[in-house]
Design an enzyme around this catalytic site. Structure first.
Site, PDB file in Angstrom:
ATOM      1  N   HIS B 118     -73.445 100.112 -75.450  1.00 52.84           N
ATOM      2  CA  HIS B 118     -74.905 100.020 -75.575  1.00 52.84           C
ATOM      3  C   HIS B 118     -75.495 101.269 -74.910  1.00 52.84           C
ATOM      4  O   HIS B 118     -74.914 101.793 -73.961  1.00 52.84           O
ATOM      5  CB  HIS B 118     -75.344  98.756 -74.824  1.00 52.84           C
ATOM      6  N   ASP B 195     -70.110  96.488 -67.970  1.00 53.43           N
ATOM      7  CA  ASP B 195     -71.380  96.023 -68.520  1.00 53.43           C
ATOM      8  C   ASP B 195     -71.177  94.588 -68.996  1.00 53.43           C
ATOM      9  O   ASP B 195     -70.557  94.346 -70.031  1.00 53.43           O
ATOM     10  CB  ASP B 195     -71.791  96.951 -69.671  1.00 53.43           C
ATOM     11  N   GLN B 198     -73.246  90.958 -72.213  1.00 50.00           N
ATOM     12  CA  GLN B 198     -72.884  90.009 -73.274  1.00 50.00           C
ATOM     13  C   GLN B 198     -71.736  89.087 -72.876  1.00 50.00           C
ATOM     14  O   GLN B 198     -71.271  88.305 -73.714  1.00 50.00           O
ATOM     15  CB  GLN B 198     -72.511  90.766 -74.556  1.00 50.00           C
ATOM     16  N   LYS B 221     -80.618  87.072 -70.942  1.00 52.72           N
ATOM     17  CA  LYS B 221     -79.686  86.727 -72.022  1.00 52.72           C
ATOM     18  C   LYS B 221     -78.918  85.453 -71.700  1.00 52.72           C
ATOM     19  O   LYS B 221     -78.156  84.958 -72.535  1.00 52.72           O
ATOM     20  CB  LYS B 221     -78.700  87.881 -72.250  1.00 52.72           C
ATOM     21  N   CYS B 360     -79.080  99.397 -80.356  1.00 52.83           N
ATOM     22  CA  CYS B 360     -78.999 100.265 -79.181  1.00 52.83           C
ATOM     23  C   CYS B 360     -77.593 100.838 -79.020  1.00 52.83           C
ATOM     24  O   CYS B 360     -77.091 100.959 -77.898  1.00 52.83           O
ATOM     25  CB  CYS B 360     -79.415  99.539 -77.903  1.00 52.83           C
TER      26      CYS B 360
HETATM   27  C1  LIG Z   1     -73.949  95.221 -74.041  1.00 53.70           C
HETATM   28  C2  LIG Z   1     -75.326  95.410 -73.502  1.00 53.70           C
HETATM   29  N1  LIG Z   1     -75.524  96.245 -72.480  1.00 53.70           N
HETATM   30  C3  LIG Z   1     -76.734  96.435 -71.945  1.00 53.70           C
HETATM   31  C4  LIG Z   1     -77.845  95.787 -72.425  1.00 53.70           C
HETATM   32  C5  LIG Z   1     -79.168  96.058 -71.794  1.00 53.70           C
HETATM   33  O1  LIG Z   1     -79.661  94.925 -71.184  1.00 53.70           O
HETATM   34  P1  LIG Z   1     -81.146  94.875 -70.613  1.00 53.70           P
HETATM   35  O2  LIG Z   1     -82.028  95.346 -71.724  1.00 53.70           O
HETATM   36  O3  LIG Z   1     -81.356  93.450 -70.280  1.00 53.70           O
HETATM   37  O4  LIG Z   1     -81.202  95.770 -69.430  1.00 53.70           O
HETATM   38  C6  LIG Z   1     -77.684  94.900 -73.494  1.00 53.70           C
HETATM   39  C7  LIG Z   1     -78.814  94.168 -74.091  1.00 53.70           C
HETATM   40  O5  LIG Z   1     -79.730  94.614 -74.692  1.00 53.70           O
HETATM   41  C8  LIG Z   1     -76.399  94.714 -74.045  1.00 53.70           C
HETATM   42  O6  LIG Z   1     -76.212  93.889 -75.081  1.00 53.70           O
END
Ligand SMILES: Cc1ncc(COP(=O)(O)O)c(C=O)c1O
Lengths: 146, 418
Positions: B118, B195, B198, B221, B360
């Site tokens: 991401h 990370d 998910q 999430k 993203c």
């Molecule tokens: C794998 C992953 N990493 C990072 C993020 C970023 O999370 P957040 O927008 O809650 O900071 C997300 C979600 O959008 C994600 O799915």
């Protein structure tokens, strides 16, 4: 074809729009273009290059290349038909009306001068798709700036 | 099959019986108990934590502290001071990159990430590498969207300082071998950053057992409030790291010319914390633990298998990512004649919420050779009816767009323009 779609969806994906999507008009590079304006929507990956040729103050040639969803492609295809032969001032005025219609202006949606472009008025009910309909038009606006 | 959690637990779903919410990978719906916990904090406990010498402020401080203890326990963490509250995964990774990364990475060092990250776990490392003249190395994916440990072995070296990778890919659903990757990083003398955006919502996560040095997650999430989340880190690393932001709460002594820092976790929590959201996230942990994270994972797997089978049976559908056995509850796909964005709009008209776009993960989309995909993701309130509604909507979209040109890559028609 009755697919039992909601009225808003039917208004959005009219036959004319699907026709322009399936058989885009003026799609391809203009070999002698005066300007090529790239525009893209990073959110959904849609990309359009608008090719413009001028004869004095008039748009004498217009075409596009690129890829994207039905709305961005149909809107670009219709733009090429609507803008050809117009002066810069006329094209800019058209941009204003089209822009207003896509943002939900009811009066603009009834404006006969928009012609076939009015079939895109249903997009105004889908804020997530407004950018798709405006992509090629944003390029046009840049192109009219000289 | 039924949903694992009753829709009636979720006010938004209860108020919209026809809504098929298949975008939980973006954010989950919130149970009543979480919303109530946040309201209760503001109605009964609201004061600035850490700052007042009066009972109410002490109660707010206690509520905030207890939330930290509760959430730490959700992740198997016994030392709650090693759980730093952040605004979510993005904030957590930026904390590690901005503090640990900036203070340790030097010119010529290497930072290793993967091609499925991401942007939140990609851009901070890319920018750090640019700033430090370090080298960003990207572990490529196998054809089925998985990561091979051998690729890490080939890429890691004595120059590697940081290995950052997702536990579960948001775009492909791939579940990665966290323990093994963390062990390879450690053997190379690098720290590992996982990370967990998910994974935290969808499976049992035991931080000590993962063996990573840092684990980032987002509260929103996992049934918690937006703007909540955390970073779990190894205590020795956190203690050695400089602050990420400076200001109130994170200081010990502020002299005219220098300042000393507060202890963990406060060193990394400058300013008034979002205590109500921490309390809400703790309630989300209660909610998830009551259902059982193993049951959550099993439920999603059942839905995923079902959806995978339905979509795999369609000739015009391409599914991205591995077989169901190797993935969590997110399914990315494209239809030959229907652009993902058009599909999402048509499904919207049917009350089905899916995501369309690059998720993203532009570096991944480039590698897949598509500008965008559609993605359906499943959670504890989804059931078979949600999948059936999506399939019905896809059938309508297929008919509507029959004969439309495929939005093929780099299409350029001949110079027919005039
Ligand atoms: C794998 C992953 N990493 C990072 C993020 C970023 O999370 P957040 O927008 O809650 O900071 C997300 C979600 O959008 C994600 O799915």
């Amino acid at each position: 074809m009755d697919l039992d779609l909601s009225p808003n969806i039917q208004a959005m994906f009219q036959e004319l729009i699907l026709d322009h999507y399936r058989r885009p008009r003026n799609k391809g590079a203009l070999p002698d273009a005066d300007r090529v304006i790239p525009m893209h929507n990073p959110l959904c990956g849609d990309e359009i290059d608008l090719h413009l040729k001028f004869d004095g103050d008039r748009v004498s040639g217009v075409a596009f290349t690129g890829r994207g969803c039905s709305i961005s492609q149909a809107s670009a295809s219709m733009l090429t038909e609507a803008v050809k032969g117009k002066t810069r001032a006329e094209a800019t005025a058209l941009w204003d009306r089209f822009h207003a219609m896509i943002l939900g202006d009811q009066e603009a949606a009834r404006d006969k001068s928009l012609g076939a472009l009015r079939s895109l008025s249903g997009v105004s009910r889908f804020p997530a798709r407004v950018r798709c309909a405006l992509l090629a038009w944003d390029a046009l606006k840049q192109g009219m700036k000289g | 099959m039924n949903s694992l959690a009753p829709r009636s637990d979720f006010p938004l779903l209860a108020a919209n019986p026809g809504l098929h919410y298949l975008d939980s990978a973006a954010t989950s719906q919130k149970p009543r108990s979480v919303i109530d916990a946040i309201v209760r904090f503001y109605e009964t406990t609201n004061a600035n934590p850490h700052r007042g010498a009066y009972t109410l402020s002490v109660q707010a401080t206690d509520a905030y502290h207890n939330a930290r203890v509760r959430i730490a326990r959700f992740f198997g963490v016994v030392d709650p001071a090693t759980l730093i509250f952040t605004r979510g995964t993005t904030d957590s990774i930026n904390l590690v990159a901005g503090s640990y990364g900036r203070s340790t990475v030097r010119a010529g060092d290497e930072i290793v990430i993967t091609a499925m990250e991401h942007h939140a776990n990609f851009v901070p490392w890319q920018q750090l590498a640019l700033e430090k003249k370090a080298r960003l190395r990207i572990v490529e994916l196998e054809a089925d969207g998985t990561l091979e440990l051998d690729r890490f072995r080939e890429t890691l070296s004595g120059r590697t300082r940081i290995v950052a990778f997702s536990h579960v890919s948001n775009a492909l659903g791939t579940v990665n071998a966290v323990r093994e990757i963390a062990a390879l990083a450690r053997a190379a003398g690098a720290v590992s950053v996982c990370d967990g955006a998910q994974s935290a919502p969808h499976m049992r996560v035991d931080f000590p057992a993962l063996g990573v040095d840092f684990y980032a997650f987002s509260g929103h999430k996992m049934c918690g409030p937006m703007g909540s989340g955390g970073l779990i880190g190894r205590r020795d690393l956190l203690e050695a790291m400089p602050p990420y932001q400076t200001g109130g709460d994170m200081i010990e002594f502020v002299r005219d010319s220098d300042t000393t820092w507060n202890v963990l976790p406060h060193k990394f929590e400058a300013g008034t914390p979002s205590a109500a959201d921490a309390v809400g996230l703790a309630a989300a942990c209660d909610y998830l633990d009551a259902l059982g994270m193993d049951a959550v994972a099993a439920h999603e797997k059942t839905l995923l298998r079902l959806a995978y089978e339905r979509l795999a049976a369609m000739d015009d559908v391409t599914i991205y990512g591995p077989v169901p056995e190797k993935r969590s509850g997110a399914l990315s796909f494209t239809m030959t004649d229907v652009h993902p964005h058009d599909l999402a709009t048509i499904l919207d008209g049917e009350g089905v919420c899916i995501r369309a776009g690059h998720h993203c993960a532009q570096p991944l989309m480039r590698r897949l050779g598509v500008p965008a995909t559609a993605r359906a993701s499943f959670y504890l309130y989804n059931d078979e009816a949600d999948i059936e509604a999506m399939v019905r909507g896809m059938e309508k979209a297929r008919k509507l767009f029959a004969g439309a040109p495929a939005p093929s890559v780099g299409e350029i028609a001949g110079a027919s323009a005039s």
